[in-house]
Design a protein around this motif. Sequence first.
Motif, PDB file in Angstrom:
ATOM      1  N   VAL A   2       0.853  -1.182  -0.045  1.00  0.00           N
ATOM      2  CA  VAL A   2      -0.065   0.057   0.019  1.00  0.00           C
ATOM      3  C   VAL A   2       1.025   1.308  -0.001  1.00  0.00           C
ATOM      4  CG1 VAL A   2      -1.714   1.434   1.243  1.00  0.00           C
ATOM      5  CG2 VAL A   2      -1.985  -0.995   1.155  1.00  0.00           C
ATOM      6  N   VAL A   3       1.882   1.106   0.770  1.00  0.00           N
ATOM      7  CA  VAL A   3       2.717   2.472   0.860  1.00  0.00           C
ATOM      8  C   VAL A   3       3.535   2.613  -0.470  1.00  0.00           C
ATOM      9  CG1 VAL A   3       4.640   3.263   2.043  1.00  0.00           C
ATOM     10  CG2 VAL A   3       3.133   2.422   3.365  1.00  0.00           C
ATOM     11  N   SER A   4       3.963   1.416  -1.026  1.00  0.00           N
ATOM     12  CA  SER A   4       4.532   1.553  -2.283  1.00  0.00           C
ATOM     13  C   SER A   4       3.632   2.142  -3.387  1.00  0.00           C
ATOM     14  CB  SER A   4       5.113   0.192  -2.437  1.00  0.00           C
ATOM     15  OG  SER A   4       5.950  -0.254  -1.750  1.00  0.00           O
ATOM     16  N   LEU A  61       9.366   3.621  -3.112  1.00  0.00           N
ATOM     17  CA  LEU A  61       8.728   4.845  -3.246  1.00  0.00           C
ATOM     18  C   LEU A  61       8.407   5.296  -4.471  1.00  0.00           C
ATOM     19  CD1 LEU A  61      10.168   6.566   0.059  1.00  0.00           C
ATOM     20  CD2 LEU A  61       7.791   5.003  -0.230  1.00  0.00           C
ATOM     21  N   ALA A  62       9.423   5.239  -5.363  1.00  0.00           N
ATOM     22  CA  ALA A  62       9.297   5.756  -6.943  1.00  0.00           C
ATOM     23  C   ALA A  62      10.314   4.725  -7.665  1.00  0.00           C
ATOM     24  CB  ALA A  62       9.918   7.007  -6.806  1.00  0.00           C
ATOM     25  N   SER A  63       9.991   4.876  -9.134  1.00  0.00           N
ATOM     26  CA  SER A  63      10.851   3.950  -9.982  1.00  0.00           C
ATOM     27  C   SER A  63      11.130   4.833 -11.041  1.00  0.00           C
ATOM     28  CB  SER A  63      10.010   2.846 -10.093  1.00  0.00           C
ATOM     29  OG  SER A  63       8.991   2.731 -10.631  1.00  0.00           O
ATOM     30  N   ILE A  79       1.652   9.022  -6.469  1.00  0.00           N
ATOM     31  CA  ILE A  79       1.966  10.408  -6.159  1.00  0.00           C
ATOM     32  C   ILE A  79       3.479  11.031  -6.833  1.00  0.00           C
ATOM     33  CG2 ILE A  79       2.396  12.218  -4.200  1.00  0.00           C
ATOM     34  CD1 ILE A  79       0.605  10.597  -2.385  1.00  0.00           C
ATOM     35  N   LEU A  80       4.302  10.281  -6.365  1.00  0.00           N
ATOM     36  CA  LEU A  80       5.606  10.768  -6.824  1.00  0.00           C
ATOM     37  C   LEU A  80       5.814  10.617  -8.304  1.00  0.00           C
ATOM     38  CD1 LEU A  80       8.075   9.641  -3.899  1.00  0.00           C
ATOM     39  CD2 LEU A  80       6.882  11.906  -4.190  1.00  0.00           C
ATOM     40  N   CYS A  81       5.523   9.456  -8.655  1.00  0.00           N
ATOM     41  CA  CYS A  81       5.918   9.512 -10.402  1.00  0.00           C
ATOM     42  C   CYS A  81       4.965  10.064 -11.207  1.00  0.00           C
ATOM     43  CB  CYS A  81       5.622   7.771 -10.665  1.00  0.00           C
ATOM     44  SG  CYS A  81       6.939   6.626  -9.864  1.00  0.00           S
ATOM     45  N   SER A  82       3.668  10.280 -10.780  1.00  0.00           N
ATOM     46  CA  SER A  82       2.564  11.055 -11.560  1.00  0.00           C
ATOM     47  C   SER A  82       3.036  12.421 -11.628  1.00  0.00           C
ATOM     48  CB  SER A  82       1.105  11.131 -11.177  1.00  0.00           C
ATOM     49  OG  SER A  82       1.297  11.333  -9.803  1.00  0.00           O
TER      50      SER A  82
END
Length: 273
Positions: free
Chosen positions: A77-79, A145-147, A85-88
Amino acid sequence: MRRRLPFSAWHLLLMPLALIFVLPLVQMVLTSFMTNGEINQFPPKLIPTAIHLGGYRALLTETPILRWFGNTVLVSVVSVVSHLILCSTAGYGFARLKFAGRGIAFLVIIATVMIPLQLLMIPTYLMFARIGIVDTLAAAFVPWLASAFGIFLMRQFFLSLPVELEEAALIDGCSTWRTFRSIVLPLARPALATLAIFTLLSSWNDLLWPLVAISDDNRFTLQVGLANFQGTRRTEWSQLMAGNVIATAPLILAFLFAQRKFIATMSFTGLKG
């Protein structure tokens, strides 16, 4: 006049291929209801003589499977939320905002995809040890958290959207952030669903890094916990198959829920470079 098939002729090829991929899943479910004696029998049995729940019962009573499941849900869920949020946000910035070094920064981010995970494990472990999150659930979800792939996917989708929609919103007095939040994100739901599915699959099935970073069995994820059932001398096949069913079922449900949005995104993300 030749009769037309009630379905596409491609289905004659796709249906046998689909069966090839479905059969191992069906066999896993059937094996989870067998006893260890039936599983180890030769020649192997494909269908159990009766439904045995011993594997599920032992899994629930002898292992903290529910805790492992909860840990995996928390990490996933956290991932997924952080990815969305971060990738968008980063993808929209690379697609629409103009700033110095945008192209070079994007190339550097994409280049990180080519770095093997094994090369990053030791420096990542040392960094996590210094900040004190080794052997915690944070060590499992911080790398997710992001990729670079998520940023690339969202950038490609945003490039496929007509820029006139955002220009009209800016003329009406919307700020860049409000335009992104109120105009662009609702249109990006298929891409967000696809990103969520990919992130869920990757974080849920991650084994190698949690196996290195976590040693407390109360903080194991499902994949790490199930790996303990496999040994060099003995493998608890009934428990392992039952655990695999429990670990696989949420992923299948998630994919069935989001498959239409997944297909819609695949038709858009490669239109513009």
